[in-house]
Design a protein around this motif. Structure first.
Motif, short mmCIF file in Angstrom:
data_model
loop_
_atom_site.label_atom_id
_atom_site.label_comp_id
_atom_site.label_asym_id
_atom_site.label_seq_id
_atom_site.Cartn_x
_atom_site.Cartn_y
_atom_site.Cartn_z
N TRP A 2 0.88 -1.18 0.00
CA TRP A 2 0.00 0.00 0.00
C TRP A 2 0.91 1.22 0.00
N ASP A 3 1.42 1.61 -1.19
CA ASP A 3 2.27 2.79 -1.23
C ASP A 3 1.40 4.04 -1.17
N ALA A 4 2.08 5.22 -1.13
CA ALA A 4 1.33 6.46 -0.92
C ALA A 4 0.28 6.66 -2.00
N GLU A 5 0.63 6.31 -3.25
CA GLU A 5 -0.32 6.54 -4.34
C GLU A 5 -1.55 5.63 -4.20
N SER A 6 -1.32 4.36 -3.86
CA SER A 6 -2.48 3.47 -3.74
C SER A 6 -3.34 3.86 -2.53
N GLN A 7 -2.72 4.40 -1.48
CA GLN A 7 -3.52 4.88 -0.35
C GLN A 7 -4.38 6.07 -0.77
N ARG A 8 -3.78 6.97 -1.60
CA ARG A 8 -4.56 8.14 -2.07
C ARG A 8 -5.74 7.69 -2.92
N SER A 9 -5.50 6.64 -3.75
CA SER A 9 -6.59 6.25 -4.66
C SER A 9 -7.76 5.61 -3.90
N LEU A 10 -7.55 5.26 -2.63
CA LEU A 10 -8.68 4.76 -1.83
C LEU A 10 -9.78 5.81 -1.71
N GLN A 11 -9.38 7.09 -1.77
CA GLN A 11 -10.39 8.15 -1.63
C GLN A 11 -11.30 8.22 -2.86
N VAL A 16 -18.61 4.10 -1.27
CA VAL A 16 -18.44 4.39 0.16
C VAL A 16 -18.28 5.90 0.41
N CYS A 17 -18.83 6.38 1.55
CA CYS A 17 -18.76 7.81 1.90
C CYS A 17 -17.52 8.12 2.74
N HIS A 18 -17.05 7.13 3.48
CA HIS A 18 -15.93 7.35 4.40
C HIS A 18 -14.95 6.20 4.21
N VAL A 19 -13.67 6.53 3.98
CA VAL A 19 -12.66 5.47 3.85
C VAL A 19 -11.48 5.83 4.74
N GLU A 20 -10.98 4.87 5.49
CA GLU A 20 -9.74 5.15 6.23
C GLU A 20 -8.78 3.98 6.09
N PHE A 21 -7.50 4.34 6.04
CA PHE A 21 -6.44 3.34 5.89
C PHE A 21 -5.54 3.35 7.11
N HIS A 22 -5.22 2.17 7.62
CA HIS A 22 -4.29 2.05 8.75
C HIS A 22 -3.19 1.07 8.34
N PRO A 23 -1.92 1.47 8.42
CA PRO A 23 -0.84 0.53 8.05
C PRO A 23 -0.94 -0.77 8.87
N VAL A 46 -13.02 0.46 6.28
CA VAL A 46 -11.75 0.48 7.00
C VAL A 46 -10.82 -0.50 6.29
N VAL A 47 -9.62 -0.03 5.97
CA VAL A 47 -8.65 -0.88 5.28
C VAL A 47 -7.38 -0.93 6.13
N ALA A 48 -6.77 -2.10 6.23
CA ALA A 48 -5.51 -2.21 6.95
C ALA A 48 -4.44 -2.83 6.06
#
Ligand code: BT5
Length: 266
Positions: A2-11, A16-23, A46-48
């Motif tokens: 989950w690099d920075a770009e793939s984390q950004r694309s989660l938005q 879904v209205c709310h997305v959050e990522f936790h390493p 919620v994604v980990a």
């Protein structure tokens, strides 16, 4: 993974209205429950990157290394039929939606569903679904749908935590194809497929047995079921009913309905 770009694309994920990522998280289902307490707008996700206390059913553990897809979707009562009929069907129809999505991601994958919540390839487990129900203040269900899918994590030859009675192996998409997969794209495809499956079942819950049958790997096979609460049964799997129960034809010819349990070929 989950690099920075793939984390950004989660938005940009659909639905879904709310997305959050936790390493790293204990369990995405536990964080999802907090989101409900906090009154977060639904559907929420919620994604980990990895989990330290990933959970399966009945206090089993879920092996959650980096590279796996580990996510919990939080949805309201409107995803499907009313209670009580929704209770046993949310997990298996999530399986149908995931199978639809995986057919788009990896068309050659010989995926089958093992009632009620397993995604299988051959004798090995590719993923699982853990559904938890949390009533709102008015008593209507809110669903936490936890999905664990082995995607880029290599499983073959690895030690996956197993129950003493469990001799199944694990497999990942990468083990199957030799490729690695952008996790945010995989998640996007699976979410779209889930949204479509849920809306189909909300509109026409009676279609569930027909949809399940496409992916059911145990149809017509002799199986043993263990309820996890002391009851066991043996018979031929003759599908599911519209409320998600397994239909088991016993040697006497009668058909039993099982709402919970773990099945394996007898
Ligand atoms: C499940 O339980 O299959 C539901 C798994 C749900 C996991 C997700 S991850 C995101 C969310 N947050 C959580 O904390 N959980 C959900 P069950 O049917 O009880 O199967 C559990 C059994 O699968 C274990 O006892 C092992 O035998 C096996 N297992 C554990 N980890 C595995 C893995 N990564 N791949 C394949 N099999 C695994």
């Amino acid at each position: 993974m989950w690099d920075a770009e793939s984390q950004r694309s989660l938005q940009k994920l659909p639905w879904v209205c709310h997305v959050e990522f936790h390493p790293t998280l204990g369990s995405t289902n536990d964080r999802a429950r907090q989101l409900l307490d906090e009154g977060t707008e639904l559907p929420a996700l919620v994604v980990a990157g990895q989990q330290t206390a990933g959970r399966g059913r009945l206090s089993r553990s879920w092996w959650s290394p980096p590279g796996a897809l580990l996510a919990s979707l939080v949805v309201g009562a409107d995803i499907g039929p009313e209670l009580p009929r929704a209770m046993a069907v949310v997990a298996p129809w999530t399986g149908v939606g995931l199978a639809d999505g995986l057919a788009r991601i990896e068309p050659a994958l010989p995926l089958w569903l093992k009632w009620p919540n397993d995604l299988m390839v051959g004798d090995a487990k590719l993923g699982g679904v853990l559904v938890e129900c949390v009533p709102d203040a008015g008593g209507r269900p809110q669903w936490i749908v936890g999905v664990g899918l082995n995607v880029n994590n290599v499983c073959v030859g690895k030690r996956v935590p197993k129950e003493p009675s469990d001799n199944r192996a694990a497999i990942s998409l990468r083990d199957f194809s030799g490729r690695s997969y952008p996790l945010a794209d995989v998640l996007g495809t699976l979410l779209s497929a889930l949204a479509a499956a849920y809306s189909q079942f909300r509109a026409d819950p009676e279609r569930f047995p027909e949809r399940w049958r496409i992916y059911c790997g145990l149809q017509g096979r002799r199986v043993r079921i263990d309820s996890g609460h002391g009851q066991t049964g043996v018979g031929v799997c003759v599908g599911v009913d519209a409320d998600g129960a397994l239909r088991l034809q016993t040697d006497s010819g009668s058909v039993e309905l099982w709402r919970h349990g773990t099945v394996r070929p007898a």
